[in-house]
Scaffold this active site. Structure first.
Site: not given
Length: 458
Positions: A7, A113-114, A253, A259, A363, A448, A451
């Site tokens: 968001c 946002n999160g 992040c 991206y 990306d 972070c 992923c």
């Protein structure tokens, strides 16, 4: 690119000497326009006039939701705004933000946002003590926690809440007389403070936003990033900064740089486009190939493609055109539709590619479906060879911190080796940037990377 976006948030504070009391809402509108890439599902703005808070939110895009008449209703000097793509909670108007609640000590509006990782036990605890919920969003848990200790004073309520919630969050809150910004202790999600332009020699006030491009959109000036674990309270007395005691490593992040963020944004002092150029240069050094042209997948692959072209000496050409009127591919509800959307969204320029050996830079590869369609598009345009290069490492683990990635078994890199993915997408060669190469390109290691390596900050 098949990641589901998170968001965008913003907050506007105009000083008391402001003549036009609809400028806070209209500035929030322009800021949300600049953040539209962060979420296209719903949008909303809440405005405080000093006595009460008015709110408009709806499913859809910012430009489709608000009309000139709305701004005559949304009067007040302080505003918060939100664009959403669902990560926690369903895609319904109840989960659209801002969320607004009126308590004994006054109204509170909140945008977030999160994603909280301890949302379920906290919601259960609140329900056991009598709280009722209107949404399935983790944002409402934050609002209820603040309200629960509001009587101890706003500052204490905010600190108490931060000590209970775990996960990623950049928050903007609105009370009758204050705008508040909060960033999680790891700084996973970005939040930036800016100064609004003066009007008639009078101070213009302040803006909070997820990205610096939103501050630029209202002709503002970036002051600084909100620090991890910091609370900023802006009211008529000025700006007050509080922080919770912590010894936590900052871990923004990394996908913001790969991206999410717009290329014209700067987050935590790192210009997004510059970071993408450097990732492309690192990719060229790690995975060179004999080729005639380099193309980037619009929009987030273009910076890395330009960096790759410069470092390799292979000319950069446009090669791929994006239909600007199609939303991000993940909006299509079914996998089949998502795959076919790629043909609608992207097309190749055959005069750039015919009979050429093409290096295509994207990306990331998530499910692999977009990449496969992309290779088909390039071959259909006459590319003789297609060499796929990726400016982030293989995505092997789902995100639990605000990006709605597919489950582990849907992530192509968690199930297959690079050579298998290469034949799956139909490319001649495939290479990803190394984790070390990406971190070096970013110039620091405070991110972070869950992923890629499965280690999360919380």
């Amino acid at each position: 690119m098949g990641l589901k976006d998170e968001c965008g948030v913003c907050g506007i504070f105009r000083p008391e000497n402001t003549d036009d009391d609809s400028t806070a809402a209209s500035m929030a509108y322009f800021a949300l326009f600049a953040l539209q890439h962060r979420g296209q599902e719903s949008a909303g703005i809440a405005v405080s006039n000093g006595d009460s808070i008015n709110l408009k939110k709806q499913m859809g895009l910012v430009g489709d939701i608000f009309s000139p008449e709305d701004f005559s209703e949304l009067k007040g000097r302080i505003a918060v705004g939100h664009v959403r793509y669902a990560t926690a909670g369903g895609r319904t108007i109840e989960n659209a933000q801002p969320l607004l609640n009126t308590f004994k000590l006054g109204p509170l509006a909140l945008v977030h946002n999160g994603q909280l990782v301890n949302y379920e036990p906290l919601r259960e605890m609140l329900e056991d003590s009598g709280s009722t919920f209107n949404s399935s969003s983790d944002t409402e848990v934050i609002l209820k926690l603040i309200a629960r200790s509001y009587k101890t004073g706003l500052e204490k309520a905010l600190i108490n809440t931060m000590q209970l919630i775990k996960g990623s969050y950049a928050l903007c809150l609105l009370t009758n007389d204050s705008l508040i910004g909060i960033r999680d202790p790891n700084g996973i999600r970005p939040l930036i403070l800016g100064k609004l332009p003066e009007t008639d020699g009078k101070a213009g006030g302040y803006i909070l936003a997820s990205e610096s491009c939103a501050i630029d959109s209202v002709n503002g000036e970036v002051i600084r990033d909100i620090l991890p674990g910091e609370i900023i309270i802006i009211n008529n007395e000025g700006i007050k900064s509080l922080s919770i005691p912590q010894s936590i490593k900052k871990q923004t992040c990394v996908f913001e740089y790969v991206y999410f963020a717009r290329p014209d944004s700067v987050i935590d002092g790192i210009p997004i486009q510059e970071a993408r150029y450097r990732m492309g240069e690192a990719l060229a050094a790690e995975s060179p190939v004999d080729a005639d042209v380099v193309v980037g997948v619009p929009d987030s692959g273009i910076g890395a493609a330009m960096g790759y072209a410069k470092a390799s000496g292979i000319p950069y050409v446009t090669g791929i055109i994006k239909n600007k009127y199609v939303g991000r591919t993940f909006i299509a509800p079914t996998q089949k539709e998502r795959e076919n959307m790629v043909f609608v969204k992207l097309n190749a320029i055959s005069s750039d590619l015919k009979d050429k050996r093409v290096v295509v830079i994207d990306d990331s590869i998530v499910r692999g479906t977009t990449s496969r369609r992309l290779v088909q598009i390039l071959r259909r345009a006459g590319a003789k060879e297609v060499h796929f290069r990726v400016s982030s490492p293989p995505v092997k683990f789902p995100c639990h911190l605000g990006i709605d990635t597919p489950s582990k078994n849907e992530l192509i890199s968690s199930q297959h080796e690079v050579n298998e993915i290469c034949s799956e997408i139909g490319a001649d060669t495939l290479a990803f940037i190394s984790l070390e190469g990406m971190i070096k390109a970013l110039g620091s290691d405070c991110f972070c990377k869950g992923c890629f390596c499965g280690e999360y900050p919380v």
